[in-house]
Design a protein around this motif. Structure first.
Motif, PDB file in Angstrom:
ATOM      1  N   CYS A  58       0.860  -1.192   0.000  1.00  0.00           N
ATOM      2  CA  CYS A  58       0.000   0.000   0.000  1.00  0.00           C
ATOM      3  C   CYS A  58       0.893   1.238   0.000  1.00  0.00           C
ATOM      4  O   CYS A  58       2.117   1.121   0.086  1.00  0.00           O
ATOM      5  CB  CYS A  58      -0.936   0.005   1.215  1.00  0.00           C
ATOM      6  SG  CYS A  58      -0.092   0.221   2.782  1.00  0.00           S
ATOM      7  N   GLY A  59       0.270   2.398  -0.074  1.00  0.00           N
ATOM      8  CA  GLY A  59       1.034   3.642  -0.059  1.00  0.00           C
ATOM      9  C   GLY A  59       1.072   4.260   1.329  1.00  0.00           C
ATOM     10  O   GLY A  59       0.419   3.768   2.261  1.00  0.00           O
ATOM     11  N   ASP A  60       1.812   5.344   1.470  1.00  0.00           N
ATOM     12  CA  ASP A  60       1.903   6.041   2.760  1.00  0.00           C
ATOM     13  C   ASP A  60       0.537   6.578   3.191  1.00  0.00           C
ATOM     14  O   ASP A  60       0.156   6.476   4.358  1.00  0.00           O
ATOM     15  CB  ASP A  60       2.941   7.177   2.711  1.00  0.00           C
ATOM     16  CG  ASP A  60       2.867   7.990   1.419  1.00  0.00           C
ATOM     17  OD1 ASP A  60       2.932   7.381   0.337  1.00  0.00           O
ATOM     18  OD2 ASP A  60       2.730   9.228   1.486  1.00  0.00           O
ATOM     19  N   GLY A  61      -0.224   7.100   2.227  1.00  0.00           N
ATOM     20  CA  GLY A  61      -1.546   7.635   2.566  1.00  0.00           C
ATOM     21  C   GLY A  61      -2.469   6.557   3.113  1.00  0.00           C
ATOM     22  O   GLY A  61      -3.255   6.809   4.035  1.00  0.00           O
ATOM     23  N   ALA A  62      -2.353   5.367   2.580  1.00  0.00           N
ATOM     24  CA  ALA A  62      -3.222   4.253   2.982  1.00  0.00           C
ATOM     25  C   ALA A  62      -3.037   3.886   4.454  1.00  0.00           C
ATOM     26  O   ALA A  62      -3.951   3.335   5.081  1.00  0.00           O
ATOM     27  CB  ALA A  62      -2.930   3.027   2.115  1.00  0.00           C
ATOM     28  N   VAL A  82       4.931  -1.049   2.694  1.00  0.00           N
ATOM     29  CA  VAL A  82       4.392   0.295   2.448  1.00  0.00           C
ATOM     30  C   VAL A  82       5.354   1.047   1.526  1.00  0.00           C
ATOM     31  O   VAL A  82       6.524   1.246   1.858  1.00  0.00           O
ATOM     32  CB  VAL A  82       4.222   1.084   3.773  1.00  0.00           C
ATOM     33  CG1 VAL A  82       3.708   2.494   3.491  1.00  0.00           C
ATOM     34  CG2 VAL A  82       3.295   0.346   4.722  1.00  0.00           C
ATOM     35  N   ASN A  83       4.850   1.424   0.386  1.00  0.00           N
ATOM     36  CA  ASN A  83       5.626   2.253  -0.531  1.00  0.00           C
ATOM     37  C   ASN A  83       5.426   3.707  -0.101  1.00  0.00           C
ATOM     38  O   ASN A  83       4.460   4.356  -0.501  1.00  0.00           O
ATOM     39  CB  ASN A  83       5.134   2.013  -1.967  1.00  0.00           C
ATOM     40  CG  ASN A  83       5.760   2.975  -2.964  1.00  0.00           C
ATOM     41  OD1 ASN A  83       6.554   3.851  -2.609  1.00  0.00           O
ATOM     42  ND2 ASN A  83       5.391   2.836  -4.231  1.00  0.00           N
ATOM     43  N   ASN A  84       6.339   4.187   0.729  1.00  0.00           N
ATOM     44  CA  ASN A  84       6.243   5.574   1.199  1.00  0.00           C
ATOM     45  C   ASN A  84       6.893   6.473   0.150  1.00  0.00           C
ATOM     46  O   ASN A  84       8.074   6.795   0.233  1.00  0.00           O
ATOM     47  CB  ASN A  84       6.917   5.719   2.566  1.00  0.00           C
ATOM     48  CG  ASN A  84       6.930   7.162   3.041  1.00  0.00           C
ATOM     49  OD1 ASN A  84       6.394   8.063   2.378  1.00  0.00           O
ATOM     50  ND2 ASN A  84       7.539   7.396   4.180  1.00  0.00           N
ATOM     51  N   ASN A  85       6.077   6.870  -0.831  1.00  0.00           N
ATOM     52  CA  ASN A  85       6.609   7.684  -1.942  1.00  0.00           C
ATOM     53  C   ASN A  85       6.448   9.176  -1.676  1.00  0.00           C
ATOM     54  O   ASN A  85       6.533   9.994  -2.575  1.00  0.00           O
ATOM     55  CB  ASN A  85       5.966   7.274  -3.265  1.00  0.00           C
ATOM     56  CG  ASN A  85       4.468   7.526  -3.298  1.00  0.00           C
ATOM     57  OD1 ASN A  85       3.910   8.165  -2.409  1.00  0.00           O
ATOM     58  ND2 ASN A  85       3.805   7.025  -4.330  1.00  0.00           N
ATOM     59  N   GLN A  86       6.195   9.511  -0.438  1.00  0.00           N
ATOM     60  CA  GLN A  86       6.165  10.905   0.065  1.00  0.00           C
ATOM     61  C   GLN A  86       4.900  11.683  -0.272  1.00  0.00           C
ATOM     62  O   GLN A  86       4.730  12.806   0.199  1.00  0.00           O
ATOM     63  CB  GLN A  86       7.381  11.730  -0.416  1.00  0.00           C
ATOM     64  CG  GLN A  86       8.721  11.034  -0.259  1.00  0.00           C
ATOM     65  CD  GLN A  86       8.996  10.621   1.181  1.00  0.00           C
ATOM     66  OE1 GLN A  86       8.639  11.340   2.110  1.00  0.00           O
ATOM     67  NE2 GLN A  86       9.599   9.466   1.381  1.00  0.00           N
ATOM     68  N   TRP A  87       4.021  11.105  -1.074  1.00  0.00           N
ATOM     69  CA  TRP A  87       2.818  11.833  -1.466  1.00  0.00           C
ATOM     70  C   TRP A  87       1.609  10.905  -1.477  1.00  0.00           C
ATOM     71  O   TRP A  87       1.735   9.728  -1.812  1.00  0.00           O
ATOM     72  CB  TRP A  87       2.965  12.412  -2.894  1.00  0.00           C
ATOM     73  CG  TRP A  87       4.036  13.440  -3.008  1.00  0.00           C
ATOM     74  CD1 TRP A  87       5.325  13.221  -3.390  1.00  0.00           C
ATOM     75  CD2 TRP A  87       3.927  14.834  -2.714  1.00  0.00           C
ATOM     76  NE1 TRP A  87       6.032  14.393  -3.352  1.00  0.00           N
ATOM     77  CE2 TRP A  87       5.194  15.408  -2.948  1.00  0.00           C
ATOM     78  CE3 TRP A  87       2.877  15.654  -2.281  1.00  0.00           C
ATOM     79  CZ2 TRP A  87       5.445  16.761  -2.755  1.00  0.00           C
ATOM     80  CZ3 TRP A  87       3.132  17.015  -2.099  1.00  0.00           C
ATOM     81  CH2 TRP A  87       4.401  17.549  -2.331  1.00  0.00           C
ATOM     82  N   ALA A  88       0.460  11.464  -1.118  1.00  0.00           N
ATOM     83  CA  ALA A  88      -0.819  10.792  -1.345  1.00  0.00           C
ATOM     84  C   ALA A  88      -1.614  11.794  -2.191  1.00  0.00           C
ATOM     85  O   ALA A  88      -2.167  12.752  -1.658  1.00  0.00           O
ATOM     86  CB  ALA A  88      -1.523  10.501  -0.030  1.00  0.00           C
ATOM     87  N   ILE A  89      -1.574  11.626  -3.463  1.00  0.00           N
ATOM     88  CA  ILE A  89      -1.952  12.657  -4.431  1.00  0.00           C
ATOM     89  C   ILE A  89      -1.188  13.935  -4.053  1.00  0.00           C
ATOM     90  O   ILE A  89       0.042  13.932  -4.135  1.00  0.00           O
ATOM     91  CB  ILE A  89      -3.478  12.870  -4.569  1.00  0.00           C
ATOM     92  CG1 ILE A  89      -4.225  11.504  -4.641  1.00  0.00           C
ATOM     93  CG2 ILE A  89      -3.781  13.675  -5.837  1.00  0.00           C
ATOM     94  CD1 ILE A  89      -5.723  11.603  -4.891  1.00  0.00           C
TER      95      ILE A  89
HETATM   96 MG   LIG Z   1       2.033   7.780  -1.481  1.00  0.00          MG
END
Ligand SMILES: [Mg+2]
Ligand SMILES: Cc1ncc(C[n+]2csc(CCOP(=O)(O)OP(=O)(O)O)c2C)c(N)n1
Length: 365
Positions: free
Chosen positions: A161-165, A189-196
């Motif tokens: 999942c992402g960081d926002g999730a 967790v793919n913490n790609n620094q953004w949730a949109i």
């Molecule tokens: Mg993200």
């Protein structure tokens, strides 16, 4: 006087810096040169493919698509380390993992082109389809892991999942059962620094996302998600643990989303050029290439060959996709139920008769 009841810390790991230079000795498994080459080749293929899918969307031949640009190492690590009979419960930014599991590129294209047949994976039918509703896949994964545990099967459920999730209830609830039932579950967790457009720093006041594991009584680790070695090592450790019946692990992989959130987004409206530039300096492909070149495991001629090979693979997948006749309108009923409820059977008949004999040929990808 107050006493300390419990102490915890969150380890952070990386082997390779931004320039592909080692900061510590590599793990034993990294001597497998074929594995390293496969990782690099997959990352390059997927990056080229990803670019092609965005171009298809821009020319009206594809639906909304979430680019994975810059986050290729995470999926490659997951795809390479999982055993065939483990189950992947992916979110929508897991293309490299799915590809290595056996999902065909044409299936990926069909899916994002709005064709449900793209989720009927020929080579890994037990893997779950892409999950777009945020965090709901966490609960599915907890269910899969519970089934493995009840049946006494030595298999793991790997969920991403992402960081926002991680701010959603589904995430925390799933983590909770993973801990209390000691489930064979690996959470990446793919913490790609953004949730949109929401940056990581306003997503949570927690210093790390990995520490959310502590509240559930499971292990939480943070790694440099742009370092292929670090993320692979972490997933491998977590899988070994899950297979040995020793419970779940949460891995926070720090990455950076170099592209827009999806093709429906324009990140220049909320992200600075400097931020993006800093992200590019950390990206995973050049890092691994530098390492491979330094070890004489890769050459410029191999690079050229890889680029040519990737172009051919992508062209074939795209032409298979564009030449797939669209599904008839009544197919919208077909992928929801094992046993379709009676009212839907009737509606399906109605839609089919309304569409008429030419109905199946209308529209195209
Ligand atoms: Mg993200
Ligand atoms: C339940 C739900 N709420 C909202 C959305 C809309 N939405 C799509 S992606 C996204 C942000 C997700 O960010 P993150 O979890 O960090 O993953 P990333 O896209 O960055 O990989 C949101 C809010 C959704 N798909 N599902």
């Amino acid at each position: 006087m107050m006493q300390k009841t419990f102490d915890f810390f969150i380890p952070y790991n990386r082997f390779m810096n931004e320039q592909g230079k080692l900061e510590q000795a590599l793990p034993e498994w990294s001597r497998d040169q074929e594995r390293l080459i496969e990782a690099y080749e997959t990352m390059v293929l997927i990056r080229n493919f990803d670019q092609k899918v965005v171009a298809l969307q821009r020319t009206g031949k594809m639906g909304t698509y979430p680019s994975i640009l810059g986050q290729e190492a995470i999926g490659v690590a997951v795809g390479q380390t999982m055993r065939k009979d483990d189950v992947l419960i992916p979110y929508y930014r897991d293309l490299p993992a799915q590809y290595l599991r056996g999902v065909r590129l044409v299936e990926t294209l069909l899916y994002w082109g709005g064709d449900e047949r793209g989720s009927q994976y020929q080579h890994c039918p037990e893997d779950f389809p892409n999950c777009v509703p945020i965090s709901t896949q966490m609960c599915h994964a907890a269910g899969v892991a519970t089934a493995f545990k009840i049946r006494g099967e030595k298999r793991a459920a790997v969920v991403t999942c992402g960081d926002g999730a991680t701010s959603k209830g589904d995430f925390l609830e799933s983590l909770n059962v993973a801990g209390v039932w000691q489930l064979p579950m690996v959470i990446v967790v793919n913490n790609n620094q953004w949730a949109i457009s929401t940056p990581r720093k306003v997503q949570s006041a927690g210093q790390t996302i990995a520490q959310k594991a502590i509240g559930a009584g499971i292990e939480g680790i943070q790694v440099d998600g742009n370092d292929y070695f670090a993320i692979s090592d972490a997933v491998q450790h977590a899988l070994e643990k899950a297979h040995a019946g020793k419970g779940a692990t949460l891995i926070e992989a720090i990455s950076y989303r170099l592209g827009d959130h999806t093709t429906a987004d324009d990140a220049t409206r909320y992200r600075s050029k400097e931020d993006l530039k800093a992200g590019w300096e950390k990206e995973p492909i050049q890092r691994l290439r530098h390492y491979l070149l330094s070890q004489n495991l890769w050459s410029e001629s191999q690079e050229k060959e890889l680029q040519n090979k990737s172009t051919k693979i992508i062209e074939t997948a795209v032409s298979d996709y564009l030449n797939t006749p669209p599904e008839p309108p009544e197919s919208m009923f077909d992928h929801l139920f094992a046993d379709m409820p009676a009212p839907l059977i009737e509606q399906r008949i109605d839609v089919k008769s309304l569409a008429g004999p030419g109905g199946t040929q209308q529209g195209s990808h």
